[in-house]
Design a protein around this motif. Structure first.
Motif, PDB file in Angstrom:
ATOM      1  N   ALA A 153      -1.578 -10.492  -2.897  1.00  0.00           N
ATOM      2  CA  ALA A 153      -2.431 -11.373  -2.099  1.00  0.00           C
ATOM      3  C   ALA A 153      -1.595 -12.451  -1.410  1.00  0.00           C
ATOM      4  CB  ALA A 153      -3.503 -12.010  -2.991  1.00  0.00           C
ATOM      5  N   ILE A 154      -0.655 -13.027  -2.157  1.00  0.00           N
ATOM      6  CA  ILE A 154       0.201 -14.087  -1.593  1.00  0.00           C
ATOM      7  C   ILE A 154       1.003 -13.557  -0.410  1.00  0.00           C
ATOM      8  CG2 ILE A 154       2.225 -15.529  -2.080  1.00  0.00           C
ATOM      9  CD1 ILE A 154       1.153 -15.560  -5.053  1.00  0.00           C
ATOM     10  N   LEU A 155       1.603 -12.367  -0.605  1.00  0.00           N
ATOM     11  CA  LEU A 155       2.445 -11.820   0.462  1.00  0.00           C
ATOM     12  C   LEU A 155       1.609 -11.410   1.668  1.00  0.00           C
ATOM     13  CD1 LEU A 155       5.024  -9.747  -1.624  1.00  0.00           C
ATOM     14  CD2 LEU A 155       5.424 -11.853  -0.359  1.00  0.00           C
ATOM     15  N   THR A 156       0.406 -10.891   1.416  1.00  0.00           N
ATOM     16  CA  THR A 156      -0.453 -10.484   2.530  1.00  0.00           C
ATOM     17  C   THR A 156      -0.791 -11.685   3.409  1.00  0.00           C
ATOM     18  OG1 THR A 156      -1.408  -8.788   1.124  1.00  0.00           O
ATOM     19  CG2 THR A 156      -2.607  -9.324   3.146  1.00  0.00           C
ATOM     20  N   VAL A 157      -1.197 -12.771   2.782  1.00  0.00           N
ATOM     21  CA  VAL A 157      -1.553 -13.971   3.550  1.00  0.00           C
ATOM     22  C   VAL A 157      -0.300 -14.611   4.151  1.00  0.00           C
ATOM     23  CG1 VAL A 157      -2.536 -16.294   3.413  1.00  0.00           C
ATOM     24  CG2 VAL A 157      -3.618 -14.406   2.183  1.00  0.00           C
ATOM     25  N   GLY A 158       0.725 -14.808   3.318  1.00  0.00           N
ATOM     26  CA  GLY A 158       1.921 -15.540   3.743  1.00  0.00           C
ATOM     27  C   GLY A 158       2.693 -14.839   4.847  1.00  0.00           C
ATOM     28  N   LEU A 159       2.792 -13.516   4.764  1.00  0.00           N
ATOM     29  CA  LEU A 159       3.534 -12.786   5.795  1.00  0.00           C
ATOM     30  C   LEU A 159       2.606 -12.368   6.939  1.00  0.00           C
ATOM     31  CD1 LEU A 159       5.877 -10.530   3.600  1.00  0.00           C
ATOM     32  CD2 LEU A 159       6.389 -12.707   4.693  1.00  0.00           C
ATOM     33  N   GLY A 160       1.409 -11.932   6.599  1.00  0.00           N
ATOM     34  CA  GLY A 160       0.470 -11.454   7.620  1.00  0.00           C
ATOM     35  C   GLY A 160       0.067 -12.552   8.591  1.00  0.00           C
ATOM     36  N   LEU A 161      -0.177 -13.743   8.064  1.00  0.00           N
ATOM     37  CA  LEU A 161      -0.608 -14.852   8.921  1.00  0.00           C
ATOM     38  C   LEU A 161       0.560 -15.787   9.237  1.00  0.00           C
ATOM     39  CD1 LEU A 161      -4.050 -15.769   7.307  1.00  0.00           C
ATOM     40  CD2 LEU A 161      -3.603 -14.328   9.284  1.00  0.00           C
ATOM     41  N   ARG A 162       1.766 -15.265   9.132  1.00  0.00           N
ATOM     42  CA  ARG A 162       2.958 -16.099   9.247  1.00  0.00           C
ATOM     43  C   ARG A 162       2.962 -16.966  10.504  1.00  0.00           C
ATOM     44  NH1 ARG A 162       7.110 -12.186   9.538  1.00  0.00           N
ATOM     45  NH2 ARG A 162       6.750 -12.304  11.772  1.00  0.00           N
TER      46      ARG A 162
END
Lengths: 306, 266
Positions: A153-162
């Protein structure tokens, strides 16, 4: 070397290694946004609140007669951390109380609350130690699954919405004028930071959680030139420190959390020392074009619109 | 409502922050294709007016509309895609490095665009070329000079291909030569039919470009019309006369006791 390979066959070590690797990669992603917003201490504030959450989970476990006393410790930490993070963000967004003061209140309240509540739950401060300083050796399969899900979840938000998160952190006023949902994005950063704290809790402990988010970014930004590069390099540094720290503690009996953080800081120190050398090398091979470009002439000779 | 709403309509807009009135019942209409200067002393409410248009300050009375949509009541539905904003402060220089190109690409985001697309980097490069900073693309934003950073901020607004450009003190920290370049650039954009609204401390090189000047004083509009064109005191037109026959618009003479609390918004 053969000893290390042998260790890789031990399920306990495998779980610990995977947990450390995943946390080492995802914590600096969130840390990059926190450093950019000058909220480096946010992770610490959330970590302290999470301690109260751990104790509250313990209290619920005791009250409901759960099989394990700490069955609700992690869910309690997640809930408390998310509430604490959103509260800090709300205070910051309103601009009324300084974020600095809000953080201080969370520090004290979180630790004191945790100790009081764990006492009410019939536990002792010793029960909190595993959460304060981490306990990689006790990561079970269920813990590992929780860590993997939350990290995803962290990586999806952090990288996806970078880019969107970068825009909001860089210039909130402009971001608002583009129609970006600034409030929602700010809350997203806060929630993801809270998740990172609870995920990292098992690896380095609540007291050192923030180090895992911030130190790799601090090292990376010394040499990186772009936001993207800063984040990538911080992820590599975080993963390296976590895995290397864990391996060290399987050879020398030391607390993994502390060793990981010491390694991360050593990497920071190393990069800081080597930076002038790196900069000189870069200037020599790539930057000659840039050096010859004087600011004054550049400003004057600028082209006009198409 | 007309078929094609004006880019900016303010009807009796009052703004108050922490009990201090920053704008008092301001009416303003900017029509499509106009180039308008907002002039006035520090603390007269120029920047606040722009922020009221954008819905970024608490409007306590009246209504501000962007292309016919209220930014006070329906900010989410406002056509932000058509707006390019160049704020006065160009983003905090934080510890994390970011290239000028990365900063410009953030201009392509929007309500329904949280991620970049493949062609976006090319568009950002084009916008930087348009304002003459293409060669700064890979430089860290934090080390740029004032004029360079200002132009990167304009590129960030232009990359949106906006119908309405709002610039807050675009000349701050910009040397005279670059000011002339800015004037040419904005003249070209104006000729393309874009609406331009600029907060200015003094007219500088923009005198010929502008269609209209709006002068604020202590939160109210005191002049709305012709540009005070006088280059020298004595040849001043009626508008300039209104401004104390001053050749540029340091209104310190008009408003000697400007309240320090209004100098900047939080």
């Amino acid at each position: 070397m053969s000893g290390l390979l042998e260790m890789l066959t031990v399920p306990l070590f495998q779980r610990a290694l995977l947990a450390a690797l995943v946390v080492g990669v995802s914590a600096p992603v969130v840390g990059t946004f926190l450093v950019q917003r000058r909220l480096s201490l946010l992770g610490d504030g959330i970590g302290h609140v999470a301690l109260t959450g751990v104790a509250l989970g313990w209290l619920v476990g005791a009250a409901t007669g759960a099989a394990r006393a700490d069955a609700y410790a992690v869910p309690g930490a997640v809930v408390a951390a998310v509430i604490g993070a959103v509260a800090i963000e709300t205070v910051r967004g309103r601009g009324r109380t300084s974020g600095d003061l809000a953080l201080a209140l969370l520090f004290y309240g979180g630790i004191a609350g945790g100790v009081v509540v764990i006492g009410l739950a019939g536990g002792t401060n010793a029960n909190l130690m595993a959460y304060l300083f981490g306990s990689l050796a006790t990561v079970g399969t269920a813990d590992l699954v929780a860590i993997l899900v939350m990290s995803a979840a962290i990586l999806t938000v952090g990288l996806g919405l970078r880019t969107a998160l970068f825009a909001v952190s860089h210039d909130e006023e402009f971001a608002r004028s583009t129609g970006l949902p600034v409030g929602a994005l700010n809350i997203a950063v806060a929630v993801v930071a809270a998740l990172t704290v609870t995920v990292s809790m098992r690896v380095v402990g609540l007291l050192l959680v923030s180090a895992l988010m911030i130190v790799p970014v601090a090292a990376s930004q010394l040499v990186a030139r772009s936001f993207r590069q800063t984040m990538r390099l911080a992820m590599v540094i975080g993963a390296t420190a976590c895995v290397a720290g864990l391996v060290v503690t399987f050879v020398v009996p030391l607390a993994p959390g502390a060793v990981i953080v010491v390694l991360a800081i050593a990497i920071y120190a190393g990069v800081a020392v080597l930076r002038p050398v790196l900069a000189r090398a870069r200037r020599r091979d790539g930057g000659s074009r840039e050096v010859s470009r004087g600011d004054a002439t550049h400003d004057a000779a600028a082209g006009s619109a198409r | 409502m007309p078929l094609t709403p004006d880019p900016i309509e303010l009807d009796g807009v009052s703004v108050a922050v922490g009990g201090t009135r920053l704008l008092e019942a301001v009416d303003l209409r900017v029509r499509s294709g106009e180039a308008v200067a907002l002039l006035g002393a520090n603390g007269s409410g120029k920047s606040t007016l722009v922020r009221a248009v954008l819905g970024q300050v608490p409007v306590v009375a009246g209504d501000a509309r962007l292309f016919g949509v209220s930014t006070r009541h329906a900010a989410a539905r406002a056509p932000w895609r058509r707006v390019g904003y160049v704020p006065q402060r160009l983003g905090a220089v934080s510890g994390v490095p970011a290239t000028a190109l990365e900063v410009v690409t953030t201009g392509l985001l929007g309500r329904r665009r949280l991620r970049l697309r493949r062609a976006d980097t090319d568009r950002a490069h084009q916008a930087m070329e348009q304002v003459g900073v293409a060669d700064l693309a890979d430089r860290p934003f934090g080390v740029l000079s004032g004029g360079q950073a200002q132009r990167v901020a304009i590129a960030r607004a232009l990359v949106r291909d906006p119908d309405l450009l709002l610039l807050d003190e675009p000349l701050a920290g910009v040397d005279v030569l670059t000011q002339a370049t800015f004037a040419r650039l904005l003249g070209d954009l104006h000729e393309q039919g874009r609406t331009i609204v600029m907060v200015l401390h003094e007219l500088g090189p923009f005198g010929d470009l502008l269609d209209r000047a709006v002068v604020l004083r202590a939160g109210s509009v005191v002049h709305d019309g012709a540009i005070p064109r006088a280059e020298h005191p004595g040849t001043a037109g009626p508008a300039a006369a209104h401004l104390h026959e001053h050749d540029h618009l340091h209104l310190d003479h008009v408003m000697p006791t400007e309240p320090a609390t209004q100098r900047s918004l939080p």
